[in-house]
Scaffold this motif. Structure first.
Motif, PDB file in Angstrom:
ATOM      1  N   LYS A 213      10.363  12.120   4.658  1.00 29.14           N
ATOM      2  CA  LYS A 213       9.396  11.331   3.926  1.00 29.14           C
ATOM      3  C   LYS A 213       9.392   9.915   4.481  1.00 29.14           C
ATOM      4  CE  LYS A 213       6.417  11.303   0.482  1.00 29.14           C
ATOM      5  NZ  LYS A 213       6.876  11.159  -0.898  1.00 29.14           N
TER       6      LYS A 213
ATOM      7  N   THR B 139       7.488   6.461   3.699  1.00 29.79           N
ATOM      8  CA  THR B 139       6.694   5.861   2.640  1.00 29.79           C
ATOM      9  C   THR B 139       6.275   4.454   3.015  1.00 29.79           C
ATOM     10  OG1 THR B 139       7.930   7.147   0.991  1.00 29.79           O
ATOM     11  CG2 THR B 139       6.645   5.267   0.194  1.00 29.79           C
TER      12      THR B 139
ATOM     13  N   SER C 188       4.598   1.283   1.366  1.00 28.88           N
ATOM     14  CA  SER C 188       4.473   0.877  -0.036  1.00 28.88           C
ATOM     15  C   SER C 188       3.060   0.480  -0.423  1.00 28.88           C
ATOM     16  CB  SER C 188       5.438  -0.277  -0.322  1.00 28.88           C
ATOM     17  OG  SER C 188       5.214  -1.333   0.588  1.00 28.88           O
TER      18      SER C 188
ATOM     19  N   CYS D 270       7.858  -0.231   5.157  1.00 32.12           N
ATOM     20  CA  CYS D 270       7.970   1.183   5.469  1.00 32.12           C
ATOM     21  C   CYS D 270       9.413   1.619   5.251  1.00 32.12           C
ATOM     22  CB  CYS D 270       7.572   1.425   6.928  1.00 32.12           C
ATOM     23  SG  CYS D 270       7.790   3.125   7.491  1.00 32.12           S
TER      24      CYS D 270
ATOM     25  N   GLY E 277       3.904   7.899   8.039  1.00 33.26           N
ATOM     26  CA  GLY E 277       3.532   7.574   6.673  1.00 33.26           C
ATOM     27  C   GLY E 277       2.043   7.789   6.472  1.00 33.26           C
ATOM     28  N   GLU E 278       1.602   7.538   5.242  1.00 26.84           N
ATOM     29  CA  GLU E 278       0.191   7.751   4.912  1.00 26.84           C
ATOM     30  C   GLU E 278      -0.702   6.635   5.408  1.00 26.84           C
ATOM     31  OE1 GLU E 278      -0.258  10.216   0.944  1.00 26.84           O
ATOM     32  OE2 GLU E 278       1.075   8.497   0.616  1.00 26.84           O
TER      33      GLU E 278
END
Lengths: 114, 109
Positions: free
Chosen positions: A3, A5, A7, A23, A106-107
């Protein structure tokens, strides 16, 4: 599952503001990367890090800096945001123990600078 | 310095038709090549790497060192293949990838 991420998914900032993009990865990966993603230009590497407190410039480091105080966290800093830094920013990580080239992303953080 | 070129920004094919996404590279050594994919509203993820010679979701890619190409192919495209595809190169002894500019594939019904 690895994962990564980021923020902040969406940020709107004004020209000249200082911007922090955070991150965090949860798989104890040594390597972390910041790319920016622009239509027609693909992904361009800004900075990367192989270890804590270590950083190396990528292809387009101008106007950016990074910080890696802890293994799991890699921050991208825009000291004085400009409109040409409006973009999607992607953080990624990878392990030095697995076959190279497999990055976990990440996204993304979509930054708009007005 | 290495470079990855994806000549097509947009590519549309009909469902069931063959699809080929082109990737050419320039690098003086023997690189490792990869294809990454980003489906709508999803993270960018690894699709396949040349060294494993595997087929993922029906896609294959062959490294042609003579033509310095690594084209991605699928004999019968599906609507769920619609996505942005990036070709990427890893130089020898490096950890950071160089990406191409991407090809947006649309599979029409």
């Amino acid at each position: 599952d690895v994962k990564v991420t980021q923020s902040s998914r969406y940020l709107v900032k004004r020209t000249g503001e200082k911007v922090f993009l955070e991150c965090v990865q949860d798989m104890d990966h040594e390597n972390m990367f910041w790319y920016r993603q622009d239509p027609g230009l693909g992904l361009r590497l800004i900075y990367f890090s192989y270890d804590v407190k270590m950083k190396e410039k990528g292809d387009i480091p101008e106007g950016y800096s990074v910080s890696r105080e802890k293994k799991e966290r890699f921050s991208l800093i825009l000291e004085s945001a400009s409109t040409n830094q409006t973009s999607m920013y992607l953080c990624a990580s990878s392990s030095s123990l697995t076959p190279p080239g497999e990055l976990f992303f990440g996204e993304g953080s979509r930054l708009t600078v007005l | 310095a290495q470079r990855v070129t994806q000549p097509e920004k947009l590519l549309s094919v009909f469902k069931g038709a063959p699809v080929e996404l082109k990737c050419n590279y320039s690098y003086s050594g023997s690189p490792e090549l990869f294809w990454y994919v980003q489906y709508s509203r999803q993270r960018l993820q690894l699709l396949l790497r040349h060294i494993s010679r595997e087929s993922i979701k029906g896609f294959t890619a062959d490294l042609n060192k003579g033509e310095t190409s690594f084209h991605l192919k699928k004999p019968f495209a599906q609507e769920e293949d619609s996505a942005m595809y990036y070709c990427a190169l890893l130089p020898i002894s490096a950890r950071q990838l160089t990406f191409g500019s991407g090809t947006q594939l649309t599979v029409l019904p």
